[in-house]
Structures are given as C-alpha cells and as structure tokens.
Design a protein around this motif. Structure first.
Motif, short mmCIF file in Angstrom:
data_model
loop_
_atom_site.label_atom_id
_atom_site.label_comp_id
_atom_site.label_asym_id
_atom_site.label_seq_id
_atom_site.Cartn_x
_atom_site.Cartn_y
_atom_site.Cartn_z
N LYS A 1 0.83 -1.21 0.00
CA LYS A 1 0.00 0.00 0.00
C LYS A 1 0.86 1.26 0.00
O LYS A 1 0.64 2.19 -0.77
N GLY A 2 1.86 1.28 0.88
CA GLY A 2 2.72 2.45 0.95
C GLY A 2 3.53 2.65 -0.31
O GLY A 2 3.67 3.78 -0.79
N TRP A 3 4.03 1.54 -0.88
CA TRP A 3 4.83 1.64 -2.10
C TRP A 3 3.97 2.10 -3.27
O TRP A 3 4.36 2.99 -4.03
N ALA A 4 2.78 1.51 -3.42
CA ALA A 4 1.91 1.85 -4.54
C ALA A 4 1.43 3.29 -4.47
O ALA A 4 1.42 4.01 -5.48
N ALA A 5 1.03 3.72 -3.27
CA ALA A 5 0.55 5.10 -3.12
C ALA A 5 1.66 6.10 -3.43
O ALA A 5 1.44 7.10 -4.13
#
Length: 213
Positions: free
Chosen positions: A66-70
């Motif tokens: 989630k953090g990487w994609a956002a």
C-alpha cells in the motif's frame, strides 16, 4: 501543473492507504474484528499475535505494498506531465504520508486503523530503497535479539534518520533528511504506550518459528 489529476491521485493515495487489510482478513477468514483482540490495532503486528504467522505475513506484505503503490502515484503524475521533475520528491512524500494517514485513519473502517509502520516502510522503499534495505537488516537483527516489534521499529526508524547523515546515504534533497528525523520522532510518539510496557517489562514478545510450544 495538471491540478485535477494531482488532486485525484492524492485522494487515491489516501484511499489506497485506507484499505484495512488486517480487519478484512480477520473478518473474512476468522470471523473476528482484529481491533477487539490483542493490542487493539488493525495492523500486521497485532495480526501476527492474534491470528498467526501466515495471516500476519500476508497483512504485512499488503500494508507495505500500500505504501509503495501510493507513493509511486507521484511517478504517474510526473509521467503524465502533471508535475515537474524537481517536484517529484515533494509529491512522493505527500502521497506516502496520505497513505500512512489512511492506514491510521481508514475511511473504510470507521477511521480506526493501525500504527502505519509497514505502510511507512513501503513508502520509503519507493523513495530510498538502499537506505531502507539497511534499516530492514537492523529491524530483523533487533527483532531476533529482543523479540520486540516495537523496539525493532523504533530502532529502524532512528537508523534511517542517522544513515542519511553519512556520505553514502545522504539524499540530494535535504527535505528527505529532515523528513527522516520527523519520521523517527513520529515512530517514537506512536509507540509511546509500547515504551511504557517495555520499561515495565510487560511488552509482548513475538514468537519465533523455532520456539518450543
């Protein structure tokens, strides 16, 4: 600047971070609300404690993703010509922070989430992968020695901030340096209850696969 695209992707970053992985896994496969058990947090650490290694590993992987994609949405802005190259880091940080806020205050789960450590990890992996790689090694080492996830997280956060003072890890933009120290302080703040339990000797330890049952 393409303001509608930028604003839309900033909102998307928050919504991605808001995906309550631990809550949905607990309800779908175990019929329980993870926030009503263990530490009460909707995150990977509490999932490990309450549901076990496999669900905990899955939740951690998704929360990091989630953090990487956002954070990577800032690259989409750049590729679409919505922002300038010199603005990339600022929007990476903005998207990443919104994802972390979403994890802590998820719109899909009544604004009751986790502490955001795994999502922060994913965010920083997208921005400074080499520095984060060292921090992961520090986290694992401290965890193997202490069995405390909270202590490992705070130590890794402090390592990230201090590493950036070294020539080989010093970022081109000083904003990332200052952000590292703010992040380390934030990790200490969000773990203030854990610090109290560590001092009292009541903090929960994470079992290892080779531990005897």
């Amino acid at each position: 600047m393409n303001l509608p695209l930028v604003l839309g992707l900033l909102v998307a970053a928050y919504l991605i971070g808001s995906i309550p992985t631990a809550l949905w896994v607990g309800r779908a496969f175990f019929g329980l609300d993870i926030r009503e058990h263990g530490s009460g947090n909707s995150g990977a650490t509490n999932t490990f404690r309450v549901l076990g290694k496999k669900p905990g590993s899955f939740v951690m992987a998704i929360d990091v993703l989630k953090g990487w994609a956002a954070t990577s949405l800032a690259t989409v802005m750049l590729n679409q010509g919505a922002i300038l190259p010199q603005q990339l880091l600022y929007f990476q940080l903005a998207c990443g922070v919104l994802a972390v806020v979403g994890h802590i205050y998820p719109i899909w789960a009544g604004f009751r989430g986790g502490k955001g450590v795994a999502t922060v990890l994913g965010m920083m992996l997208a921005i400074a992968p080499a520095t984060v790689g060292v921090c992961i090694l520090v986290f694992i080492t401290v965890l193997l020695i202490s069995r405390y996830v909270s202590l490992s997280s705070m130590t890794a956060g402090a390592t990230f901030a201090l590493l950036q003072l070294l020539p080989g890890f010093r970022p081109d933009n000083s904003l990332l340096l200052w952000f590292g120290f703010v992040l380390a302080a934030l990790l200490v703040y969000t773990h203030r209850a854990n610090i109290g339990r560590l001092r009292a000797g009541t903090e929960s330890r994470v079992p290892m696969p080779w531990d005897r049952k």
